[in-house]
Design a protein around this motif. Sequence first.
Motif, mmCIF file in Angstrom:
data_model
loop_
_atom_site.group_PDB
_atom_site.id
_atom_site.type_symbol
_atom_site.label_atom_id
_atom_site.label_comp_id
_atom_site.label_asym_id
_atom_site.label_seq_id
_atom_site.Cartn_x
_atom_site.Cartn_y
_atom_site.Cartn_z
ATOM 1 N N ARG A 72 27.890 52.855 34.334
ATOM 2 C CA ARG A 72 27.524 53.186 35.711
ATOM 3 C C ARG A 72 28.741 53.116 36.631
ATOM 4 N N ALA A 73 29.581 52.104 36.426
ATOM 5 C CA ALA A 73 30.759 51.958 37.283
ATOM 6 C C ALA A 73 31.702 53.146 37.135
ATOM 7 N N LEU A 74 31.885 53.616 35.916
ATOM 8 C CA LEU A 74 32.779 54.750 35.691
ATOM 9 C C LEU A 74 32.185 56.045 36.242
ATOM 10 N N ALA A 75 30.875 56.223 36.072
ATOM 11 C CA ALA A 75 30.233 57.415 36.635
ATOM 12 C C ALA A 75 30.348 57.417 38.161
ATOM 13 N N ARG A 76 30.131 56.247 38.779
ATOM 14 C CA ARG A 76 30.279 56.135 40.231
ATOM 15 C C ARG A 76 31.721 56.442 40.657
ATOM 16 N N PHE B 207 43.566 55.786 36.233
ATOM 17 C CA PHE B 207 43.267 54.507 35.586
ATOM 18 C C PHE B 207 42.310 53.785 36.518
ATOM 19 N N ALA B 208 41.139 53.401 36.002
ATOM 20 C CA ALA B 208 40.067 52.869 36.856
ATOM 21 C C ALA B 208 39.542 51.548 36.307
ATOM 22 N N PRO B 209 40.153 50.424 36.670
ATOM 23 C CA PRO B 209 39.698 49.128 36.164
ATOM 24 C C PRO B 209 38.441 48.618 36.860
ATOM 25 N N VAL B 210 37.546 49.552 37.192
ATOM 26 C CA VAL B 210 36.230 49.182 37.721
ATOM 27 C C VAL B 210 35.297 48.819 36.573
#
Length: 281
Positions: A101-105, A221-224
């Motif tokens: 979910r975090a990556l989709a957001r 790069f998305a460390p979410v």
Amino acid sequence: MGKAPPEIDSVLVSHNTRELLLAALASVTPEDTAREVIVVDNGSEDGSAEAVRRAFPRVRVLENPDNPGYGAAANQGIAACSAPFVLLLNSDTVVRPGALRALARYLEDHPRAGLAGPRLENPDGTLQRSCFAFLGTARLAIEKSPLGPRLASIPALRDHWLIHHGPHDRPRTAPWVLGAALALRREAFEAVGGFDPDFFLYAEEVDLCYRLWRAGWEVHFAPVATVMHVGGASTAPRRAEMEAQRTDSARRFYRRHYSPLRVAVLDGLIRTASGLRRVRR
């Protein structure tokens, strides 16, 4: 009512990693994560496909009798699902709770991001650095040399010039990110033709990221979100063969994207490095 979370599917590519694959699937199959989960099995001989069907009946398994390579299998899996976002995973990964979910957001909130790589961690929980300069560049050579970690001690270089040794604690753009876990925007992926199937293994994500940048998209790069990555699960038993494959893929990348003169120089450097390794042995 709150905004509905964006839809995201998950695709896993496997080859003779049954137990690791089952652990990966356990992390992406809860009802509140991936809308659809697809496994593309590349000619496994360890019963991977049968084990998945028994343990995860809602997972769709696509079996290739032979191994067409990672990129070709990834294309196959992504074409078989339809969500606007897809988390593509190696079979030796474990997705931490909330990652999908975090990556989709994140992709929804960053419309120019064609691809986003999450934070990767080793099995012991330590950071696995996953951002790189492009193959055949001076920046990559410097970062991979003993000078790289030393330069990282200089804040201005670490925060604004280094890629691999740069910050891994906040979102940023990067030339390319490690392909163990990639959150893909379908629109961007399809616009550049997906993975080039001529890359059997290694550098297929480098080539994809290069083409995304050239087409006007961004790589983030998305460390979410965090994904654990073992690394080398299906290639370790064939280390020498895989090193040769890695070199072949690098040369293919050079020929695809660089001038003949630059390719000749890089090939010369590869031959020199190979000769030095033989002398050391």
